[in-house]
Scaffold this motif. Structure first.
Motif, PDB file in Angstrom:
ATOM      1  N   ALA A 163       1.116  10.464  -2.618  1.00 61.51           N
ATOM      2  CA  ALA A 163       0.456   9.731  -3.700  1.00 61.51           C
ATOM      3  C   ALA A 163       0.242   8.268  -3.342  1.00 61.51           C
ATOM      4  O   ALA A 163       1.075   7.640  -2.695  1.00 61.51           O
ATOM      5  CB  ALA A 163       1.296   9.816  -4.971  1.00 61.51           C
ATOM      6  N   TRP A 164      -0.915   7.735  -3.777  1.00 65.37           N
ATOM      7  CA  TRP A 164      -1.126   6.288  -3.761  1.00 65.37           C
ATOM      8  C   TRP A 164      -0.369   5.680  -4.941  1.00 65.37           C
ATOM      9  O   TRP A 164      -0.362   6.238  -6.035  1.00 65.37           O
ATOM     10  CB  TRP A 164      -2.595   5.946  -3.968  1.00 65.37           C
ATOM     11  N   VAL A 165       0.193   4.505  -4.749  1.00 61.87           N
ATOM     12  CA  VAL A 165       0.791   3.747  -5.853  1.00 61.87           C
ATOM     13  C   VAL A 165       0.344   2.296  -5.721  1.00 61.87           C
ATOM     14  O   VAL A 165       0.726   1.604  -4.772  1.00 61.87           O
ATOM     15  CB  VAL A 165       2.336   3.842  -5.847  1.00 61.87           C
ATOM     16  N   SER A 166      -0.483   1.834  -6.635  1.00 61.43           N
ATOM     17  CA  SER A 166      -0.969   0.451  -6.588  1.00 61.43           C
ATOM     18  C   SER A 166       0.140  -0.508  -6.995  1.00 61.43           C
ATOM     19  O   SER A 166       0.806  -0.298  -8.013  1.00 61.43           O
ATOM     20  CB  SER A 166      -2.156   0.274  -7.536  1.00 61.43           C
ATOM     21  N   ILE A 167       0.299  -1.565  -6.205  1.00 58.62           N
ATOM     22  CA  ILE A 167       1.288  -2.590  -6.570  1.00 58.62           C
ATOM     23  C   ILE A 167       0.607  -3.906  -6.943  1.00 58.62           C
ATOM     24  O   ILE A 167       1.229  -4.778  -7.538  1.00 58.62           O
ATOM     25  CB  ILE A 167       2.312  -2.819  -5.435  1.00 58.62           C
ATOM     26  N   ARG A 191       4.404  -5.349 -12.323  1.00 53.45           N
ATOM     27  CA  ARG A 191       5.849  -5.511 -12.455  1.00 53.45           C
ATOM     28  C   ARG A 191       6.572  -4.495 -11.575  1.00 53.45           C
ATOM     29  O   ARG A 191       6.211  -3.313 -11.523  1.00 53.45           O
ATOM     30  CB  ARG A 191       6.292  -5.331 -13.901  1.00 53.45           C
ATOM     31  N   THR A 192       7.612  -4.958 -10.874  1.00 51.56           N
ATOM     32  CA  THR A 192       8.364  -4.089  -9.968  1.00 51.56           C
ATOM     33  C   THR A 192       8.922  -2.869 -10.702  1.00 51.56           C
ATOM     34  O   THR A 192       8.879  -1.742 -10.191  1.00 51.56           O
ATOM     35  CB  THR A 192       9.507  -4.867  -9.306  1.00 51.56           C
ATOM     36  N   GLY A 193       9.429  -3.092 -11.899  1.00 57.53           N
ATOM     37  CA  GLY A 193       9.990  -1.980 -12.661  1.00 57.53           C
ATOM     38  C   GLY A 193       8.964  -0.913 -12.965  1.00 57.53           C
ATOM     39  O   GLY A 193       9.275   0.293 -12.935  1.00 57.53           O
ATOM     40  N   GLU A 198       6.831   4.524 -11.844  1.00 60.62           N
ATOM     41  CA  GLU A 198       5.766   5.452 -11.468  1.00 60.62           C
ATOM     42  C   GLU A 198       6.191   6.302 -10.270  1.00 60.62           C
ATOM     43  O   GLU A 198       5.966   7.514 -10.241  1.00 60.62           O
ATOM     44  CB  GLU A 198       4.478   4.707 -11.138  1.00 60.62           C
ATOM     45  N   ILE A 199       6.822   5.661  -9.283  1.00 61.92           N
ATOM     46  CA  ILE A 199       7.258   6.406  -8.099  1.00 61.92           C
ATOM     47  C   ILE A 199       8.289   7.459  -8.483  1.00 61.92           C
ATOM     48  O   ILE A 199       8.227   8.615  -8.044  1.00 61.92           O
ATOM     49  CB  ILE A 199       7.835   5.441  -7.044  1.00 61.92           C
ATOM     50  N   GLU A 200       9.255   7.087  -9.321  1.00 60.75           N
ATOM     51  CA  GLU A 200      10.280   8.037  -9.737  1.00 60.75           C
ATOM     52  C   GLU A 200       9.670   9.211 -10.499  1.00 60.75           C
ATOM     53  O   GLU A 200      10.089  10.366 -10.329  1.00 60.75           O
ATOM     54  CB  GLU A 200      11.325   7.318 -10.597  1.00 60.75           C
ATOM     55  N   ALA A 201       8.650   8.922 -11.323  1.00 61.96           N
ATOM     56  CA  ALA A 201       7.981  10.004 -12.053  1.00 61.96           C
ATOM     57  C   ALA A 201       7.251  10.936 -11.095  1.00 61.96           C
ATOM     58  O   ALA A 201       7.281  12.166 -11.255  1.00 61.96           O
ATOM     59  CB  ALA A 201       7.006   9.407 -13.070  1.00 61.96           C
TER      60      ALA A 201
END
Length: 508
Positions: A163-167, A191-193, A198-201
């Motif tokens: 998965a992509w995750v935009s930061i 926000r880091t949180g 999102e990553i944990e989900a």
């Protein structure tokens, strides 16, 4: 999208189909996942892959970084015009960077377009489509700044295991060849949180590999005043149980600090891979590009990465023929390539980006000269890539099995996967059932410039939760009646990044 907007958008027949066509960088690819998610959330169904415009809604997610980007768009729009005439109710939408840049021009040149939206308001697409249908006129809505961080939008991800995750979105650099900051805006950090949540989900749904995504990914923290925020984020990813692989793209040499190298080396699930655009090896050209580093600084970063991560595969972007580039400047690029020994490189012939300072610079290089230099660079890099790949022969590597990466896999009875350093490996198909997302261990027996072969038997195979997620998703799709694709798990990302994962903009 507000609840009132959403209620406007959901009045769509379930049987209506959509197609999203994507051009440009990984940002656009990920935005298209969101556009697909929005449309499915509004009741649309994805058209078959071979629909070729035969859908109720066709969305163009555009790129503006190439000189002929508008010609490509209008050519494609022109081919859809007669199809729209024959298909009552068909709608065409244009979004992305070119839409942000050209705005009203699109509807003037292609009056059959129904919706034009920009990079900052992709969440409005379903509402704008409905408004265009009801009012029977084109809707043009371009926001000047980000309305909401895109990751809050529904997403239809393309893969069950990566998965992509935009930061962050936007960019604070002023490179003279790049129009992205003008279209995507200043950098805005998430926000880091929220990123970690999102990553944990995603991991909870079966994803085992994530790629942190930003226009200038390692500048993360500048918006919140923490220069070490990116290295802290990498380390935090290392603590997420079940997350096996972490990658990121694309970093800028200016912001590549020692703490990032340390975090890469000390965090086991951060992969030994670095894609860092160099653009040119000439200090003179780098200055003209407004790149804030010079050859010595760039090669110094490479040296530090290799000292801390000996097996790291380093890839890059290079532009040939930038205005004013002399033969001596080009030789400096060849020298830097020889010194860096990139595993792969994305090489581009300079093309004018309308609206950028470089487009009007003196000293534009004749096409014939650019082509000749380009061919010399490609030949050199091919030789180096092959030599570097030959060093992998005899190594035992753990691969994450990939989907759709080996075009000849069916004919050769092989499967394909990605090594930790993101090299593409084709391996002999084992007797056991192996799924995308599963992990196999193989010994490399042959090297080509752009891939590796493991011709012996698979040494070990590990079934994973990611493979379970892939199997579950495909079983659910197969069980649905034809034309219905609702209820798919919204997990994963596009196919894993190519070996030299470029932003496509040449702007990092």
């Amino acid at each position: 999208m507000s609840s009132s907007d959403r209620s406007q958008a959901v009045d769509v027949q379930e049987s209506k189909t959509y197609e999203v066509r994507t051009y440009g960088c990984q940002m656009n690819v990920h935005d298209s996942e969101r556009l697909s998610g929005l449309l499915e959330d509004a009741g649309y169904v994805r058209a078959p892959k071979d629909a070729d415009g035969d859908a109720d809604v066709v969305v163009f997610n555009t790129c503006a970084v190439r000189e002929n980007a508008d010609n490509r768009l209008y050519g494609n729009l022109g081919r859809l015009a007669p199809m729209k005439t024959k298909r009552p109710g068909m709608q065409i939408a244009v979004g992305g960077c070119l839409a942000q840049k050209d705005r009203d021009t699109i509807v003037k040149r292609a009056p059959w377009v129904d919706v034009v939206f920009g990079t900052h308001n992709i969440g409005k697409l379903p509402v704008l489509l409905e408004r265009a249908r009801v009012q029977e006129e084109a809707q043009v809505e371009i926001a000047e700044s980000l309305e909401a961080f895109p990751s809050t939008l529904p997403t239809r991800r393309e893969s069950a295991y990566a998965a992509w995750v935009s930061i962050s979105v936007g960019c604070n650099n002023t490179c003279t060849f790049c129009i992205v900051p003008a279209l995507r805006g200043k950098e805005k950090d998430r926000r880091t949180g929220d990123i970690l949540a999102e990553i944990e989900a995603l991991v909870g749904e079966g994803v085992s590999e994530i790629t942190l995504l930003g226009q200038n990914v390692n500048a993360y923290g500048s918006d919140i005043g923490d220069r070490e925020a990116f290295s802290k984020l990498l380390r935090a990813c290392g603590k997420i149980e079940g997350l096996e692989r972490v990658r990121f793209t694309s970093p800028h040499p200016r912001d590549f600090t020692d703490d990032v190298i340390a975090a890469m080396a000390e965090t086991p699930n951060v992969m030994p891979q670095l894609h860092m655009p160099m653009q040119s090896g000439s200090d003179t050209v780098l200055k003209a590009m407004r790149r804030s580093y010079r050859q010595e600084r760039y090669l110094g970063i490479i040296e530090k990465v290799r000292a801390g991560i000996p097996h790291a595969a380093i890839t890059t972007d290079i532009i040939v023929g930038f205005p004013g580039e002399t033969e001596e400047d080009f030789e400096q690029t060849l020298h830097a390539v020889r010194e860096a020994r990139f595993a792969q490189a994305f090489t581009f012939q300079y093309s004018k980006r309308p609206g950028t300072p470089a487009a009007t610079m003196e000293g534009q290089i004749p096409k014939k000269v650019v082509q000749e230099r380009y061919e010399r660079l490609v030949a050199l890099q091919e030789e180096i890539s092959w030599d570097e790949n030959k060093k992998q022969v005899g190594r035992t590597l753990e691969l994450m099995v990939a989907e759709g990466e080996g075009r000849k896999d069916g004919a050769t009875h092989r499967l394909s996967g990605r090594a930790p350093d993101n090299r593409l490996v084709h391996f002999t198909k084992p007797d056991e059932d192996v799924r995308p997302g599963d992990v196999v261990t193989v010994e490399i027996t042959y090297a080509a410039p752009h891939h590796l072969l493991a011709e012996g038997a698979v040494l070990n195979m590990r079934r994973t939760r990611a493979g379970d997620a892939w199997e579950k998703r495909n079983a659910a799709a197969a069980a649905k009646p034809a034309g219905v694709m609702l209820g798919l798990p919204k997990i994963g990302a596009p196919e894993p990044l190519p070996v030299a994962a470029s932003s496509g903009c040449g702007c990092d």
